[in-house]
Design a protein around this motif. Structure first.
Motif, PDB file in Angstrom:
ATOM      1  N   VAL A 146       0.867  -1.183   0.000  1.00 17.65           N
ATOM      2  CA  VAL A 146       0.000   0.000   0.000  1.00 17.65           C
ATOM      3  C   VAL A 146       0.900   1.229   0.000  1.00 17.65           C
ATOM      4  O   VAL A 146       1.682   1.435   0.932  1.00 17.65           O
ATOM      5  CB  VAL A 146      -0.935   0.029   1.231  1.00 17.65           C
ATOM      6  CG1 VAL A 146      -1.771   1.308   1.229  1.00 17.65           C
ATOM      7  CG2 VAL A 146      -1.841  -1.203   1.245  1.00 17.65           C
ATOM      8  N   ALA A 147       0.793   2.041  -1.061  1.00 16.96           N
ATOM      9  CA  ALA A 147       1.541   3.292  -1.145  1.00 16.96           C
ATOM     10  C   ALA A 147       0.687   4.381  -0.517  1.00 16.96           C
ATOM     11  O   ALA A 147      -0.324   4.795  -1.082  1.00 16.96           O
ATOM     12  CB  ALA A 147       1.871   3.623  -2.593  1.00 16.96           C
ATOM     13  N   ASP A 148       1.079   4.813   0.651  1.00 20.01           N
ATOM     14  CA  ASP A 148       0.376   5.859   1.406  1.00 20.01           C
ATOM     15  C   ASP A 148       0.916   7.214   0.935  1.00 20.01           C
ATOM     16  O   ASP A 148       1.999   7.633   1.347  1.00 20.01           O
ATOM     17  CB  ASP A 148       0.626   5.632   2.902  1.00 20.01           C
ATOM     18  CG  ASP A 148       0.098   6.740   3.789  1.00 20.01           C
ATOM     19  OD1 ASP A 148      -0.644   7.624   3.298  1.00 20.01           O
ATOM     20  OD2 ASP A 148       0.430   6.727   4.988  1.00 20.01           O
ATOM     21  N   VAL A 149       0.155   7.894   0.075  1.00 15.09           N
ATOM     22  CA  VAL A 149       0.618   9.139  -0.543  1.00 15.09           C
ATOM     23  C   VAL A 149       0.875  10.211   0.510  1.00 15.09           C
ATOM     24  O   VAL A 149       1.922  10.859   0.507  1.00 15.09           O
ATOM     25  CB  VAL A 149      -0.393   9.620  -1.610  1.00 15.09           C
ATOM     26  CG1 VAL A 149       0.016  10.978  -2.175  1.00 15.09           C
ATOM     27  CG2 VAL A 149      -0.516   8.591  -2.736  1.00 15.09           C
ATOM     28  N   ALA A 150      -0.056  10.411   1.427  1.00 11.81           N
ATOM     29  CA  ALA A 150       0.104  11.447   2.458  1.00 11.81           C
ATOM     30  C   ALA A 150       1.266  11.140   3.388  1.00 11.81           C
ATOM     31  O   ALA A 150       2.019  12.045   3.780  1.00 11.81           O
ATOM     32  CB  ALA A 150      -1.185  11.610   3.253  1.00 11.81           C
TER      33      ALA A 150
END
Length: 193
Positions: A146-150
């Protein structure tokens, strides 16, 4: 009146989880034409948020990085975005899927071919770490990122058991990530830094 009829009359309401076939029939009939992007998870239809620039930018950069890494693994291909038929009631639309190359004319990747799923989370982190994580673990997806942008991080999960993953690591955007379950898959996320 027999016992069977009495039970049918006095039965509590039950939830009808729609199947992938019913979902596809609704789509074919145009049911979702004014709704936007939708996906089926555990028999429930989810309307997805619009794709904003931070999500799109991260997805594009990760797609390039994961695609280049996948080129080094002969039997794997990177697909984006793609629907994955994981069980009779689930057809999620994953941002990136690494799957075994399949020369058949299947419309969707299947649980048997999926090796790694990547979701980009700009506004859907709770969903991706909740419903989707449980689905991917339960259907045996070996590795889930999961790429957590924030948060500017990538959460990597592996070793699925029931509806959870028993192992997790975290990387910052810009790190190099070696997949745990796919030998020789090394993803350079420098473009994300």
């Amino acid at each position: 009146m027999g016992n069977e009829q009495a039970l049918a009359i006095h039965r509590e309401p039950v939830v009808h989880r729609i199947t992938v076939e019913e979902f596809l029939a609704l789509d074919e009939a145009g049911f979702f034409k004014d709704v936007g992007r939708v996906e089926l998870i555990d028999g429930e239809i989810f309307e997805m948020a619009p794709l904003h620039v931070p999500h799109a930018r991260t997805l594009m950069q990760l797609t390039i990085a994961v695609g280049l890494a996948a080129d080094a693994v002969a039997e794997i291909e990177a697909l984006t975005p793609v629907s994955a038929r994981l069980d009779p009631h689930s057809l999620p639309e994953a941002d990136i899927v690494l799957a075994l190359k399949d020369d058949t004319d299947q419309d969707f990747v299947t649980a048997a071919t999926v090796r790694l799923v990547v979701e980009v989370s700009a506004s859907s982190l709770r969903h991706d770490l909740g419903r989707k994580l449980r689905l991917y673990a339960r259907t045996g997806v070996p590795e889930y990122w999961v790429a957590d942008v924030a948060g500017r991080r990538i959460l990597c999960f592996h070793a699925p058991e029931d509806e959870a993953y028993t192992a997790q690591t975290e990387f910052a955007f810009g790190d190099t990530i070696a997949a745990v379950t796919i030998p020789d898959l090394v993803v350079d996320t420098a473009r994300l830094s």
